[in-house]
Design a protein around this motif. Structure first.
Motif, PDB file in Angstrom:
ATOM      1  N   PHE A  14       1.125  -1.428   0.068  1.00 49.41           N
ATOM      2  CA  PHE A  14      -0.041   0.001   0.035  1.00 49.41           C
ATOM      3  C   PHE A  14       0.747   1.164  -0.035  1.00 49.41           C
ATOM      4  CE2 PHE A  14      -2.736  -3.253   2.371  1.00 49.41           C
ATOM      5  CZ  PHE A  14      -3.642  -3.379   1.341  1.00 49.41           C
ATOM      6  N   LEU A  15       1.771   1.208  -0.834  1.00 44.98           N
ATOM      7  CA  LEU A  15       2.861   2.377  -0.869  1.00 44.98           C
ATOM      8  C   LEU A  15       2.219   3.901  -1.289  1.00 44.98           C
ATOM      9  CD1 LEU A  15       5.907   0.399  -2.242  1.00 44.98           C
ATOM     10  CD2 LEU A  15       5.211   0.865   0.263  1.00 44.98           C
ATOM     11  N   ASP A  16       1.166   3.777  -2.043  1.00 46.61           N
ATOM     12  CA  ASP A  16       0.582   4.893  -2.290  1.00 46.61           C
ATOM     13  C   ASP A  16       0.026   5.828  -1.081  1.00 46.61           C
ATOM     14  OD1 ASP A  16      -1.319   2.536  -2.377  1.00 46.61           O
ATOM     15  OD2 ASP A  16      -2.801   4.012  -3.529  1.00 46.61           O
ATOM     16  N   LEU A  17      -0.290   5.091   0.090  1.00 42.07           N
ATOM     17  CA  LEU A  17      -0.947   5.628   1.104  1.00 42.07           C
ATOM     18  C   LEU A  17       0.088   6.080   2.295  1.00 42.07           C
ATOM     19  CD1 LEU A  17      -3.501   2.916   1.970  1.00 42.07           C
ATOM     20  CD2 LEU A  17      -4.024   4.896   0.592  1.00 42.07           C
ATOM     21  N   PRO A  18      -0.410   7.295   2.821  1.00 39.99           N
ATOM     22  CA  PRO A  18       0.515   7.590   4.037  1.00 39.99           C
ATOM     23  C   PRO A  18       0.808   6.297   5.210  1.00 39.99           C
ATOM     24  CG  PRO A  18      -1.139   9.112   3.553  1.00 39.99           C
ATOM     25  CD  PRO A  18      -1.587   8.118   2.652  1.00 39.99           C
ATOM     26  N   PHE A  19       1.727   6.379   5.736  1.00 42.06           N
ATOM     27  CA  PHE A  19       2.021   5.115   6.630  1.00 42.06           C
ATOM     28  C   PHE A  19       1.071   4.562   7.550  1.00 42.06           C
ATOM     29  CE2 PHE A  19       4.361   2.612   9.859  1.00 42.06           C
ATOM     30  CZ  PHE A  19       4.845   1.770   9.013  1.00 42.06           C
ATOM     31  N   ALA A  20       0.230   5.685   8.387  1.00 44.58           N
ATOM     32  CA  ALA A  20      -0.764   5.493   9.321  1.00 44.58           C
ATOM     33  C   ALA A  20      -1.690   4.777   8.692  1.00 44.58           C
ATOM     34  CB  ALA A  20      -1.040   6.642  10.074  1.00 44.58           C
ATOM     35  N   TRP A  38      11.387   3.749  13.556  1.00 47.05           N
ATOM     36  CA  TRP A  38      10.415   4.670  14.142  1.00 47.05           C
ATOM     37  C   TRP A  38      10.692   6.013  13.988  1.00 47.05           C
ATOM     38  CZ3 TRP A  38      12.547   7.613  17.917  1.00 47.05           C
ATOM     39  CH2 TRP A  38      13.651   6.988  18.436  1.00 47.05           C
ATOM     40  N   ALA A  39      11.840   6.579  13.857  1.00 42.19           N
ATOM     41  CA  ALA A  39      12.284   7.803  13.778  1.00 42.19           C
ATOM     42  C   ALA A  39      11.537   8.598  13.120  1.00 42.19           C
ATOM     43  CB  ALA A  39      13.975   7.968  13.770  1.00 42.19           C
ATOM     44  N   THR A  40      11.213   8.206  11.837  1.00 45.33           N
ATOM     45  CA  THR A  40      10.359   9.044  10.733  1.00 45.33           C
ATOM     46  C   THR A  40       8.985   8.887  10.964  1.00 45.33           C
ATOM     47  OG1 THR A  40      10.520   7.233   9.290  1.00 45.33           O
ATOM     48  CG2 THR A  40      12.370   8.912   9.189  1.00 45.33           C
ATOM     49  N   LYS A  41       8.307   8.342  11.876  1.00 45.70           N
ATOM     50  CA  LYS A  41       7.004   8.016  11.966  1.00 45.70           C
ATOM     51  C   LYS A  41       6.346   8.800  13.032  1.00 45.70           C
ATOM     52  CE  LYS A  41       7.516   4.080   9.559  1.00 45.70           C
ATOM     53  NZ  LYS A  41       8.779   3.702   9.131  1.00 45.70           N
ATOM     54  N   ASP A  42       5.008   8.944  12.678  1.00 45.54           N
ATOM     55  CA  ASP A  42       4.301   9.859  13.579  1.00 45.54           C
ATOM     56  C   ASP A  42       3.454   8.842  14.726  1.00 45.54           C
ATOM     57  OD1 ASP A  42       2.191  10.970  14.980  1.00 45.54           O
ATOM     58  OD2 ASP A  42       1.542  12.297  13.158  1.00 45.54           O
ATOM     59  N   ILE A  43       4.242   8.862  15.718  1.00 45.45           N
ATOM     60  CA  ILE A  43       3.981   7.789  16.942  1.00 45.45           C
ATOM     61  C   ILE A  43       2.630   7.942  17.355  1.00 45.45           C
ATOM     62  CG2 ILE A  43       4.675   6.342  18.821  1.00 45.45           C
ATOM     63  CD1 ILE A  43       6.542   6.011  16.403  1.00 45.45           C
ATOM     64  N   ASP A  44       2.091   9.036  17.447  1.00 44.03           N
ATOM     65  CA  ASP A  44       1.105   9.401  18.274  1.00 44.03           C
ATOM     66  C   ASP A  44      -0.219   8.912  17.047  1.00 44.03           C
ATOM     67  OD1 ASP A  44       1.921  10.586  20.337  1.00 44.03           O
ATOM     68  OD2 ASP A  44       1.858  12.660  19.345  1.00 44.03           O
ATOM     69  N   GLU A  82      11.223   2.886  24.747  1.00 41.01           N
ATOM     70  CA  GLU A  82      10.174   3.946  25.015  1.00 41.01           C
ATOM     71  C   GLU A  82       9.306   3.988  23.791  1.00 41.01           C
ATOM     72  OE1 GLU A  82      12.411   7.363  25.648  1.00 41.01           O
ATOM     73  OE2 GLU A  82      13.712   6.617  27.452  1.00 41.01           O
ATOM     74  N   VAL A  83       9.499   3.707  22.867  1.00 43.43           N
ATOM     75  CA  VAL A  83       8.612   3.872  21.543  1.00 43.43           C
ATOM     76  C   VAL A  83       7.791   2.644  21.601  1.00 43.43           C
ATOM     77  CG1 VAL A  83       8.047   4.177  18.979  1.00 43.43           C
ATOM     78  CG2 VAL A  83      10.134   5.375  20.241  1.00 43.43           C
ATOM     79  N   ALA A  84       8.575   1.514  21.717  1.00 39.96           N
ATOM     80  CA  ALA A  84       7.714   0.347  21.807  1.00 39.96           C
ATOM     81  C   ALA A  84       6.594   0.163  22.985  1.00 39.96           C
ATOM     82  CB  ALA A  84       8.668  -1.030  22.008  1.00 39.96           C
ATOM     83  N   GLU A  85       6.999   0.983  24.031  1.00 35.71           N
ATOM     84  CA  GLU A  85       6.017   0.913  25.225  1.00 35.71           C
ATOM     85  C   GLU A  85       4.591   1.769  24.886  1.00 35.71           C
ATOM     86  OE1 GLU A  85       4.612   0.592  28.988  1.00 35.71           O
ATOM     87  OE2 GLU A  85       6.243  -0.324  28.166  1.00 35.71           O
ATOM     88  N   ARG A  86       5.075   3.007  23.983  1.00 36.17           N
ATOM     89  CA  ARG A  86       3.862   3.652  23.460  1.00 36.17           C
ATOM     90  C   ARG A  86       2.994   2.663  22.464  1.00 36.17           C
ATOM     91  NH1 ARG A  86       6.381   9.280  21.187  1.00 36.17           N
ATOM     92  NH2 ARG A  86       4.204   9.508  20.765  1.00 36.17           N
ATOM     93  N   LEU A  87       3.656   1.926  21.829  1.00 37.55           N
ATOM     94  CA  LEU A  87       2.961   1.116  20.861  1.00 37.55           C
ATOM     95  C   LEU A  87       2.621  -0.102  21.164  1.00 37.55           C
ATOM     96  CD1 LEU A  87       5.196   1.875  17.665  1.00 37.55           C
ATOM     97  CD2 LEU A  87       3.034   3.085  18.078  1.00 37.55           C
ATOM     98  N   ASP A  88       2.664  -0.518  22.397  1.00 35.94           N
ATOM     99  CA  ASP A  88       2.535  -1.840  22.980  1.00 35.94           C
ATOM    100  C   ASP A  88       3.030  -2.902  22.041  1.00 35.94           C
ATOM    101  OD1 ASP A  88       1.748  -3.508  24.942  1.00 35.94           O
ATOM    102  OD2 ASP A  88      -0.347  -3.704  24.005  1.00 35.94           O
TER     103      ASP A  88
END
Length: 260
Positions: A14-20, A38-44, A82-88
């Motif tokens: 699905f490369l035509d879509l934004p990551f989220a 994860w550094a380039t991702k919108d984690i929220d 820390e990011v993995a904790e936010r994303l479970d």
């Protein structure tokens, strides 16, 4: 029904879509989701998708086998936890050395020396301790050096398995990538039988081309039958490109790993 679960790497479909939105689409189709750095991702935004993020890259920079690189890997692994904790997210993936945006090693190694083996094992032991404190599992992925990742140390499934066995921690497991193993070693069912007690997850794609099952030479239904026979209850993740329509590619993946 088999006891394992299916996931799809959102970096490759699905490369035509934004990551989220890719993540949401994969989840709606009934799969767990894997991602790389994860550094380039919108984690929220990712936390709001409702998707199960089953695996992510567990470091930003660093290497296993030299002291300075090991400290950098451990530093960025702490940030990743820390990011993995936010994303479970339960599993964080690492490699023998950092890879650039073309998949090439930042510190290539034509020969892996005994001191490099010892440093790598010590680094992975420290990584496992970080995982234990955080309640997460780090996975060490085998790669191929013939096509995608030339010069990567500790790349083969045999080497990766040896390091995981040497550390001997439930918080360091093997990410058994069967696409890479087919290129480098073959004998996939025998490899699964040997490695499964140390496996944290399995990744798949067909050879050649790194596309969904059914597009190449690997008979993945036989692998699925072996996983079912062996009682595997982890994740099988498609880390491959779609040969055509992404939804059809994901359905081919699902069919290949559906054991009656």
């Amino acid at each position: 029904m088999s006891g394992y679960r299916l996931a799809v790497c959102a970096e490759m479909v699905f490369l035509d879509l934004p990551f989220a939105e890719r993540v949401e689409r994969i989840a709606r189709l009934g799969f767990e989701v894997e991602m790389w750095g994860w550094a380039t991702k919108d984690i929220d935004a990712l936390t709001k998708t409702g998707a199960t993020i089953s695996s992510m890259t567990g470091y930003l920079t660093g290497t296993l086998a030299d002291p300075d690189g090991a400290e950098e890997l451990l530093r960025t692994a702490r940030q990743s936890l820390e990011v993995a904790e936010r994303l479970d997210c339960p599993r964080l993936n690492v490699h023998g050395t950092g890879l650039d945006d073309k998949g090439l090693p930042v510190i290539p190694a034509a020969v892996v020396t005994p001191p490099m083996w010892l440093t790598a094992a010590r680094t992975l032991g420290r990584l496992a301790e970080l995982g234990e404190r955080a309640g997460r599992v780090f996975t060490l992925e085998n790669l191929n050096t013939a096509v995608d990742h030339p010069g990567t140390p500790f790349a083969t499934a045999a080497d990766t398995l040896a390091l995981v066995e040497a550390v001997g921690s439930p918080h360091l497991r093997m990410n058994l990538d069967l696409y890479h193993a087919q290129i480098g070693e073959g004998n996939l069912v025998e490899l699964v039988e040997r490695a499964l007690p140390h496996v944290g997850e399995i990744q798949v794609a067909d050879v050649p081309g790194r596309r969904e099952p059914g597009t190449g030479e690997i008979h993945y239904p036989a692998v699925a039958a072996a996983l079912d026979r062996l009682g595997y209850e982890g994740v099988v993740g498609l880390e491959g490109w779609a040969s055509g329509d992404p939804e059809e590619a994901l359905e081919r993946f699902r069919r290949a790993f559906t054991v009656a």
